[in-house]
Design a protein around this motif. Sequence first.
Motif, PDB file in Angstrom:
ATOM      1  N   PHE A  94      32.073  34.832  36.061  1.00  0.00           N
ATOM      2  CA  PHE A  94      33.267  34.797  36.912  1.00  0.00           C
ATOM      3  C   PHE A  94      34.527  34.949  36.059  1.00  0.00           C
ATOM      4  N   ASP A  95      34.652  36.115  35.422  1.00  0.00           N
ATOM      5  CA  ASP A  95      35.827  36.310  34.565  1.00  0.00           C
ATOM      6  C   ASP A  95      36.792  37.342  35.135  1.00  0.00           C
ATOM      7  N   ASN A  96      36.556  37.764  36.376  1.00  0.00           N
ATOM      8  CA  ASN A  96      37.461  38.694  37.055  1.00  0.00           C
ATOM      9  C   ASN A  96      37.847  39.872  36.163  1.00  0.00           C
ATOM     10  N   ASP A  97      36.868  40.650  35.785  1.00  0.00           N
ATOM     11  CA  ASP A  97      37.052  41.795  34.903  1.00  0.00           C
ATOM     12  C   ASP A  97      37.561  42.989  35.710  1.00  0.00           C
ATOM     13  N   PRO A  98      38.780  43.469  35.408  1.00  0.00           N
ATOM     14  CA  PRO A  98      39.333  44.593  36.193  1.00  0.00           C
ATOM     15  C   PRO A  98      38.453  45.839  36.128  1.00  0.00           C
ATOM     16  N   GLU A  99      37.865  46.124  34.980  1.00  0.00           N
ATOM     17  CA  GLU A  99      37.015  47.311  34.864  1.00  0.00           C
ATOM     18  C   GLU A  99      35.824  47.197  35.809  1.00  0.00           C
ATOM     19  N   THR A 100      35.202  46.011  35.853  1.00  0.00           N
ATOM     20  CA  THR A 100      34.065  45.802  36.745  1.00  0.00           C
ATOM     21  C   THR A 100      34.478  45.995  38.200  1.00  0.00           C
ATOM     22  N   ASN A 101      35.645  45.472  38.575  1.00  0.00           N
ATOM     23  CA  ASN A 101      36.129  45.647  39.948  1.00  0.00           C
ATOM     24  C   ASN A 101      36.401  47.114  40.267  1.00  0.00           C
ATOM     25  N   GLN A 102      36.947  47.856  39.302  1.00  0.00           N
ATOM     26  CA  GLN A 102      37.215  49.277  39.531  1.00  0.00           C
ATOM     27  C   GLN A 102      35.916  50.054  39.707  1.00  0.00           C
ATOM     28  N   ILE A 103      34.911  49.728  38.907  1.00  0.00           N
ATOM     29  CA  ILE A 103      33.608  50.371  39.055  1.00  0.00           C
ATOM     30  C   ILE A 103      33.050  50.047  40.438  1.00  0.00           C
ATOM     31  N   GLY A 104      33.122  48.763  40.802  1.00  0.00           N
ATOM     32  CA  GLY A 104      32.613  48.339  42.101  1.00  0.00           C
ATOM     33  C   GLY A 104      33.300  49.028  43.260  1.00  0.00           C
ATOM     34  N   GLN A 105      34.618  49.162  43.187  1.00  0.00           N
ATOM     35  CA  GLN A 105      35.338  49.849  44.259  1.00  0.00           C
ATOM     36  C   GLN A 105      34.903  51.310  44.350  1.00  0.00           C
ATOM     37  N   ALA A 106      34.676  51.938  43.195  1.00  0.00           N
ATOM     38  CA  ALA A 106      34.216  53.328  43.203  1.00  0.00           C
ATOM     39  C   ALA A 106      32.824  53.427  43.828  1.00  0.00           C
ATOM     40  N   ILE A 107      31.972  52.408  43.569  1.00  0.00           N
ATOM     41  CA  ILE A 107      30.649  52.387  44.204  1.00  0.00           C
ATOM     42  C   ILE A 107      30.810  52.234  45.713  1.00  0.00           C
ATOM     43  N   THR A 108      31.680  51.316  46.125  1.00  0.00           N
ATOM     44  CA  THR A 108      31.923  51.090  47.554  1.00  0.00           C
ATOM     45  C   THR A 108      32.403  52.374  48.234  1.00  0.00           C
ATOM     46  N   ASN A 109      33.258  53.117  47.544  1.00  0.00           N
ATOM     47  CA  ASN A 109      33.843  54.330  48.123  1.00  0.00           C
ATOM     48  C   ASN A 109      32.959  55.551  47.998  1.00  0.00           C
ATOM     49  N   TYR A 110      31.894  55.429  47.211  1.00  0.00           N
ATOM     50  CA  TYR A 110      31.015  56.579  46.978  1.00  0.00           C
ATOM     51  C   TYR A 110      30.273  56.949  48.257  1.00  0.00           C
ATOM     52  N   VAL A 111      30.302  58.232  48.556  1.00  0.00           N
ATOM     53  CA  VAL A 111      29.550  58.739  49.703  1.00  0.00           C
ATOM     54  C   VAL A 111      28.533  59.742  49.169  1.00  0.00           C
ATOM     55  N   PRO A 112      27.245  59.470  49.354  1.00  0.00           N
ATOM     56  CA  PRO A 112      26.241  60.411  48.844  1.00  0.00           C
ATOM     57  C   PRO A 112      26.416  61.784  49.492  1.00  0.00           C
ATOM     58  N   GLU A 113      26.130  62.798  48.722  1.00  0.00           N
ATOM     59  CA  GLU A 113      26.193  64.151  49.276  1.00  0.00           C
ATOM     60  C   GLU A 113      25.075  64.311  50.296  1.00  0.00           C
ATOM     61  N   GLU A 114      25.413  64.955  51.387  1.00  0.00           N
ATOM     62  CA  GLU A 114      24.395  65.180  52.422  1.00  0.00           C
ATOM     63  C   GLU A 114      23.393  66.206  51.910  1.00  0.00           C
TER      64      GLU A 114
END
Length: 86
Positions: free
Chosen positions: A58-78
Amino acid sequence: MPMQDPFDILVNGIVYSVFPEEDNVYTIFKAGVEFGKIEKDTENIWLKLNSETEMPMFDNDPETNQIGQAITNYVPEEEDEDEEFE
């Protein structure tokens, strides 16, 4: 839910390879080198897992959050057709 295929995301000009594991856990490679596992905690918070214990840190790593947001926003190609893996 079927296992997601690995995919790449771009964060701050760096390519991260994402390998989905189970239950919102992802193994991340940063520019080809293992970065570690991250886990979705809440909608906007992602936690890096300790490489030895796999417990969330629980160190609130900004890089980890940015990676996570990119995963959340990722849409697989159809794909044209559903492929079954045997």
